[in-house]
Design a protein around this motif. Structure first.
Motif, PDB file in Angstrom:
ATOM      1  N   LEU A  91      41.509  71.613  42.172  1.00 29.46           N
ATOM      2  CA  LEU A  91      41.581  70.152  42.113  1.00 29.46           C
ATOM      3  C   LEU A  91      41.292  69.532  43.477  1.00 29.46           C
ATOM      4  O   LEU A  91      40.657  68.475  43.570  1.00 29.46           O
ATOM      5  N   PHE A  92      41.748  70.197  44.546  1.00 28.25           N
ATOM      6  CA  PHE A  92      41.482  69.691  45.893  1.00 28.25           C
ATOM      7  C   PHE A  92      39.987  69.676  46.189  1.00 28.25           C
ATOM      8  O   PHE A  92      39.459  68.707  46.751  1.00 28.25           O
ATOM      9  N   LEU A  94      47.407  67.996  47.822  1.00 24.63           N
ATOM     10  CA  LEU A  94      46.816  69.036  46.970  1.00 24.63           C
ATOM     11  C   LEU A  94      46.534  70.303  47.767  1.00 24.63           C
ATOM     12  O   LEU A  94      46.786  71.423  47.301  1.00 24.63           O
ATOM     13  N   TRP A 142      38.489  66.898  44.249  1.00 23.24           N
ATOM     14  CA  TRP A 142      38.933  65.621  44.817  1.00 23.24           C
ATOM     15  C   TRP A 142      38.079  65.240  46.035  1.00 23.24           C
ATOM     16  O   TRP A 142      37.732  64.072  46.220  1.00 23.24           O
ATOM     17  N   GLY A 148      48.826  73.535  47.043  1.00 24.47           N
ATOM     18  CA  GLY A 148      48.051  74.639  46.504  1.00 24.47           C
ATOM     19  C   GLY A 148      48.077  75.858  47.395  1.00 24.47           C
ATOM     20  O   GLY A 148      48.217  77.002  46.920  1.00 24.47           O
ATOM     21  N   GLY A 164      44.746  64.081  48.868  1.00 29.43           N
ATOM     22  CA  GLY A 164      44.001  65.301  49.148  1.00 29.43           C
ATOM     23  C   GLY A 164      44.796  66.257  50.015  1.00 29.43           C
ATOM     24  O   GLY A 164      44.792  67.477  49.789  1.00 29.43           O
ATOM     25  N   LEU A 179      45.672  73.827  41.804  1.00 30.66           N
ATOM     26  CA  LEU A 179      45.745  72.748  42.790  1.00 30.66           C
ATOM     27  C   LEU A 179      44.630  72.865  43.827  1.00 30.66           C
ATOM     28  O   LEU A 179      44.075  71.851  44.267  1.00 30.66           O
TER      29      LEU A 179
END
Length: 622
Positions: free
Chosen positions: A319-320, A278, A323, A282, A275, A316
């Motif tokens: 996605l974080f 990311l 996540w 990002g 995490g 990203l």
């Protein structure tokens, strides 16, 4: 300072004995010993198992070290323009600040995790090593890239210093006194250093170099940070030993088996480095393009590499979020503690508080990146004078924060200070932007610039002090480290966005303004002036070239300022939705004190916060 009240039983025992009189000296001594023992026990209970004397020593060391840290910061705060210009990269100031803020955004959650998983003392010591190293890197850098590397260490060290002090104070104070003591160390030490630091900065620039300014404070800071690190480590150790605070869990309950399984638990499950990666990757890929593009920059918005960085960075970051939102979806990471726990954002007041500080710091960063440059070029101020004008905001924040903490102590309220501070902040910023280029000139009355900076500072102090105590109270005593880290992280998120946008506007508008206003014979020098503001300072005051540069810079900063004003306007509506928190002698709104810290496991309990329903008659206090 930390012990707000002492048990009434002790005073009652003494007064009762005094009324009836002691039969003999032995009986008197026995009662005195009993009273002293009970007072000592009360002191240690309130201090988390640490005696009142030790807590006082800790706070004294904090004050001394905070003074040195403030001097180090204020004596080097405006040297970035000289560092970047020495590498012919003045327009890269915003990039340097982006590096700082990207690191800060990612570091705040990590610092909160380290405080809970490893320990307050250990985390503080590690960050202070980095803090000292950053000044060494600044003093010895040979290329602009090395200066950027120093910004990484500077971010971790400086925010670590501030974050761990806030956590320490929150651990050792109750709600009713927290607003005052949270702000007191930085405020009482920041006031003298703010203006004295600017004179020290001028002295280094006039009689030495910017390198020695950084090098001097690398030595001084290291000498004063060491004692505070020892004190923090000792107090944290005693609190854990006496069971007044949860022991670090990062090395507890390690699985049986290979080293890889143990490392998996530490780095993937507890720290969630995936995490963290990311978020870091990002943030870098998404925000850096805003500062490396522009009319005179090698990177352009239509280049494939720039577009790719933006798209990949955005993906990203998405996605974080996913996540962190779904930590149990992967079978092999079902016990993972997400890098940012999603429950931190389930309460409306906490969300609004985070959003408000992000908007405010976005405005502050966007306007301040080139404010000192414009004051020197457009207002004919020295570096020290420009720093003192800008520091009026900091000084007013320091003074007003202490006063706000005291008023919160005696009113036992928080929301009224939010409702007062935000309008004052908006008013101050709006008038300051107007004064930067009023009727084609900068406001000649320096007092008005100071007053507007003071308005901004007082407004920020009022609402920020109240919001910080509010989110700590709502989050609960056991989550004070993470709640404090999140609150400070969103200030960095806002600053990061503001700095990036300021860089975009400056890099694309300032060069056009220079071409519009410079005389024909100086047109060929426009790019050189843009890259190195010291060339503009060398122009004689009142000459056509200096007047043209002054106007170009002021017009560009005013564009940035009006954008920043639009950013903070929504705060005027958001402030009404902040919930009131009644301040008591407990550590949070759930009734936790030093004896019950370990039992409070809920991060946020809305049923406790929303006891009273909002109506048209009580909106200002609920």
């Amino acid at each position: 300072m930390v012990v707000e009240t002492t048990g009434n039983h002790v005073s009652g025992l003494r007064s009762s004995f005094d009324r009836h009189g002691g039969k003999d000296k032995a009986e008197t001594a026995e009662v005195t010993r009993a009273c002293d023992a009970e007072e000592s026990s009360e002191d240690e209970r309130q201090g988390g198992g640490v005696s009142r004397k030790m807590i006082r020593i800790a706070y004294a060391v904090i004050l001394i070290t905070s003074l040195v840290e403030s001097f180090a910061q204020d004596s080097t705060s405006d040297l970035a323009a000289y560092v970047t210009s020495s590498f012919n990269a003045h327009s890269m100031i915003s990039t340097a600040q982006i590096v700082y803020k990207i690191t800060a955004v990612c570091a705040y959650p990590i610092l909160g995790k380290v405080a809970d998983l490893l320990g307050r003392g250990e985390g503080f010591c590690l960050t202070m090593i980095m803090y000292t190293l950053c000044y060494v890197l600044f003093a010895t850098c040979k290329r602009i890239g090395e200066y950027f590397a120093g910004q990484v260490f500077f971010a971790i060290g400086r925010i670590g210093f501030k974050t761990y002090l806030y956590i320490f104070i929150a651990d050792t104070t109750s709600l009713i006194n927290r607003g005052f003591w949270t702000q007191f160390p930085a405020a009482i030490t920041g006031i003298p250093s703010t203006y004295a630091g600017s004179h020290i900065q001028d002295a280094f620039l006039d009689h030495s170099t910017w390198r020695w300014a950084y090098g001097t404070f690398a030595i001084i800071l290291a000498g004063f940070i060491a004692p505070l690190s020892c004190v923090m480590f000792y107090v944290d150790h005693v609190q854990r030993k006496n069971g007044k605070r949860r022991k670090p869990t990062i090395l507890m309950n390690l699985p049986e088996g290979s080293l890889m399984q143990k490392l998996k638990k530490i780095f993937l499950l507890d720290l969630d480095l995936i995490g963290g990666f990311l978020l870091l990757a990002g943030t870098i890929l998404f925000f850096v393009p805003f500062t490396i593009t522009g009319k005179t920059s090698p990177k352009k918005w239509n280049q494939g590499s720039t577009i790719a960085m933006l798209i990949i960075g955005f993906i990203l970051l998405v996605l974080f979020v996913l996540w962190c939102a779904f930590p149990k979806r992967l079978p092999w990471l079902q016990t993972r503690q997400p890098f940012i726990p999603i429950q931190a954002f389930t309460n409306m007041t906490v969300l609004i508080a985070f959003l408000m500080v992000a908007l405010d710091y976005c405005e502050n960063a966007a306007f301040n990146v080139y404010f000192s440059t414009v004051l020197q070029v457009g207002g004919y101020y020295t570096a020290g004078q420009a720093a003192r004008i800008n520091d009026a905001k900091k000084t007013s924040i320091d003074i007003a924060s202490i006063l706000t903490g005291l008023m919160m102590k005696y009113t036992k309220r928080t929301k009224i200070f939010v409702l007062t501070g935000v309008p004052l902040l908006v008013l101050g910023h709006g008038l300051l932007v107007w004064f930067i280029d009023r009727d084609g000139v900068m406001e000649e009355n320096t007092v008005l610039l100071y007053v507007m900076e003071i308005f901004c500072g007082v407004g920020r102090a009022l609402y920020m002090t109240a919001l910080q105590v509010t989110i700590q109270a709502i989050a609960g005593a056991t989550s004070v480290a993470m709640s404090t880290a999140f609150f400070l992280a969103f200030t960095s998120v806002g600053t990061l966005i503001g700095t990036a946008i300021s860089g975009v506007i400056w890099n694309n508008v300032a060069i056009d303004k220079l071409h519009d206003h410079l005389p024909d014979e100086l047109q060929k020098n426009a790019t050189m002036i843009f890259k190195n503001f010291k060339l503009a300072l060398k122009m004689e005051e009142g000459t056509p070239g200096r007047l043209a540069v002054s106007l170009a810079y002021r017009e560009t900063l005013q564009i940035i300022g009006w954008f920043a004003l639009a950013v903070i306007i929504p705060m005027l509506g958001l402030m009404f939705f902040v919930r009131e928190v009644e301040l008591t002698d407990k550590h949070d709104i759930y009734g936790s004190d030093q004896e019950t810290l370990s039992s409070n496991s809920k991060f946020i309990d809305d049923s406790v916060l929303n006891k009273e329903k909002r109506t048209w008659s009580n909106w200002w206090r609920v």
